[in-house]
Every structure is written in C-alpha cells, then in structure tokens.
Design a protein around this motif. Sequence first.
Motif, PDB file in Angstrom:
ATOM      1  N   LYS A  93       0.899  -0.690   0.373  1.00 44.04           N
ATOM      2  CA  LYS A  93       0.155   0.146  -0.383  1.00 44.04           C
ATOM      3  C   LYS A  93       0.775   1.394   0.047  1.00 44.04           C
ATOM      4  O   LYS A  93       0.614   1.861   0.303  1.00 44.04           O
ATOM      5  N   ASP A 105      -4.283   4.008   3.503  1.00 39.72           N
ATOM      6  CA  ASP A 105      -5.454   2.640   3.632  1.00 39.72           C
ATOM      7  C   ASP A 105      -6.597   2.579   2.282  1.00 39.72           C
ATOM      8  O   ASP A 105      -6.553   1.317   1.979  1.00 39.72           O
ATOM      9  N   ASP A 272      -9.264  -2.741  -1.298  1.00 37.56           N
ATOM     10  CA  ASP A 272      -8.606  -1.459  -1.030  1.00 37.56           C
ATOM     11  C   ASP A 272      -7.933  -0.612  -2.468  1.00 37.56           C
ATOM     12  O   ASP A 272      -7.175   0.731  -2.024  1.00 37.56           O
TER      13      ASP A 272
END
Length: 444
Positions: A93, A105, A272
Amino acid sequence: MENCSHQINPTHTVLIGTGSSVADYLLYLEKQPLVGRITIIGQDWTDLFFLQCLCSLTKLKLKINQIDPGESADQKGVFFVFSKVESIDFNAKKIFCQKGVFQYDSLILVNENRPKALLNHKLKHIKNYHSSCEFSSWIKDVNNVAVIEGNDFPAIAMAERLSFFGIKTYLVCKSNYLAEGFLPGEEACLLAKQLKNNGITVLFGQQIEKYLLDQSGNISGFRLTDGKEYVCTMALHASGHFPEFSYLRDTDFYSGKTFFVDQSCRVTSVKDVYVMGHNLSIEKKVGGDLSKRSFYPDLGAISFFKDKLDVRKRQTNFIHYELMGLTWSIYGDFSTNWGKSSQNFYWEHPNGQISFRLLFDARNFTVISIVTLGIGFKDQFMINAIDKQWKAEELMDKLDRGIYPDQSSSEIFALIFKAFTVEFKEKKKENNSSFMERILEKLF
C-alpha cells in the motif's frame, strides 16, 4: 452505521487525479465527520486550479491545503500534492512519486479528463505554497489575460474563477449558447448576461483555429475560425485529456483506457483500491458462474458511496451549482428535451437574474421536475413535491412555504403565482379541448 465512517474515510485515503467525481466525493465527506486524512495527488498546477473551480461550482466549503510529500502525515484534513506518480506497490500500500512515498489505507484512482493548458513560461515554475489561497494568489500575480475553450459547467466555473482574480478572460464556445444540453435556452441567456456583466467575454459559435506565439515560444494570442485574433498569455482546453496511468500497464484491471471494477467501483484483484470517473467496465454474474462485462462511460462518487452509506435512499435527486453569484438548482429528472407528454412552465424576473421552471405531466399535472436560477428553496420542500406527486396547482398553492424568507420572497412568490395562474388556465383549456376531441372521434 458503526463501520461506515471507516469505510468512507479511513486513516489515510489517497486520490490520484482530479475531476467532478473528486468534488462530489468531498461533498459527501463534508456531510460526515472528517475522521481521517485525505490526500489528492495532481501532476501540475491545472489539477489544483480545476479542483478549486469545481469546489466553487458545487459550493464545497472544505479547506484544501497544498503540501509537500511527507508533511503533516498524522494531521487530519484535506491536502493536495503536486507530484508525478511513478509506481504503486499494492501489497505494501505504497505510492512512489517523484517527490516522495505515500502510505495509504484506501486508494481511489480518478479516470476523468482534466484541462489542458498552454502557458506563458512564468506559469511553468510551481513554488512551494502551503494553502490554496497562496496558490490562487500566485496564478493572479503571474498572468493577466486568459482564454478558455469549452462550453460545460466546469468551463464556466474556470472562467468565473479567473475573472474573480482580476484576469481578463475569454470563453470560446463552439455552440450558440452556454451549457448546451444542460441549460435551457432562456436560462443560458440569463447566465451569459451575468458573465458579460462580470467582465467575461463569451465568443459563441467559434473555435480556436490557431495559437499565436512570441519570439520566446510563449503563447501570446489566439485566432478564431472567423479570422479574428485576440491577445492572451494562457489558454485552457476544458475537455483536456485523460490522465496517463502508465504505471498500471501490467495490471489485470486496466486496459490502457478502461478500468475493470465491481458495482461499488472496487478493483477486485487488489485490496482497498477503487476507481471513479469514466470508461469503467463492471463485471456482472449471468446465471451461475458465467461472467459478463458491462461498459459504463461514467461512474462517479454516487456509485462509490451507495454501498457505504447506511442512509435512506432518496427517490428524488437534486443538484446545486454556484455560477457568478447565482445558484442553479435542479430537482428531479430534468431534461432540456421535454416531450409531448409533459408541460413546461417558465417564469423570469424582470431583473434578468432570477428564473423558475416547472415541468409537469400533461395528462394528470403531477410535478416531474423543478429548476430554479437565483432563488433559494428548501430542498426537502421540493423533494416532497416530486416524491409525493403533487399536482402543479398544489405546488403553486404551497410555494410560499418553500421559499427561504428574505425581503424579496413575497414579491417573487406573487409574481410566479400570478404568471402560472394565467398560463395554467390556458393549458387546462387546451387539455380539455384535446380530451373532448378524442371522445368525439370515437363517437363519430
């Protein structure tokens, strides 16, 4: 709704790119408690300028600060960073940029066209400004004449913002009136007058044929298709170009133009990561395990939020745009191509800055949509009129309850009501005549 805030705004959400979807996304966040940090990454100054214009257009109040990568990493708020993205490590990420590394995030990729700029050389050098106000002052100081080629609401918003800075601004429109297809002709004329009154020169039915350059190669003017030439030091193409996601070339969810996502705009192959904007293809199940891809040209923030907000689904949507100090509001499903099955009532104030439009069913007179320019109505009042299927006469009888109280409210209401009463009587006569004609045709 316990996990809702985390889904909408986790500790650090990063958006790559700008566009109308980003402004809509921030509008949703503005109505929720801002519990985390939002970072928007843009490649150059046009991205921040465009976002500022869209925020002004949609009446967004959230403060956007410009920072360098790594600054205020734990601070809550909305931040903007100038930096070119080089690669993304989806497992860790991490976003690797020319000016630093971002840990996220949640990541949102924005696939929307952005303005393309031709510049005076002074505008190529971006300094380290730490607020959008300082950035706006920088644009104002280094430029004095601008031309924008475009005809939609964002183009008008960019022209308005440049004019607000005191910059002489031209707006070149290919069509013969503003926001063709979105604004009816009468409201387009009112808005054009407002632009003219605020110093913006609108050139209708024209396109830029050629840009003129000085000896140093900087833009110095433009020539239209009619042969007329004008001086300028900056040009913006509102339609612009789509962002380059070259670093996503080897992924399974990006084809070089189209992104493959689910119905919540989520990329299914990585965690995500979401996509908003244009050219999205959604995978749908068709009987058992058979998979079918459906192409959607435009999926914005509404699609992104629909599965994340635990709120009652509202039947009637509404939008508000702020243009040259006038609010343009649409309630319900409005189209400039209203047909034979609907009736259209339009009223315009003598001052040329206020208008009211009502679209209702020609058969039973139920309200379909309401459009206003320069008048403030209570949103819930207008929503009730459409959701509860009020008759046109019922709306007018209650109209004074829906206008925000101010010194001119009673005068406006009286003028609208009087004009509607006269016109509606004629429409009912026409409708009754048509009804009798149909009966006679069947009898004889």
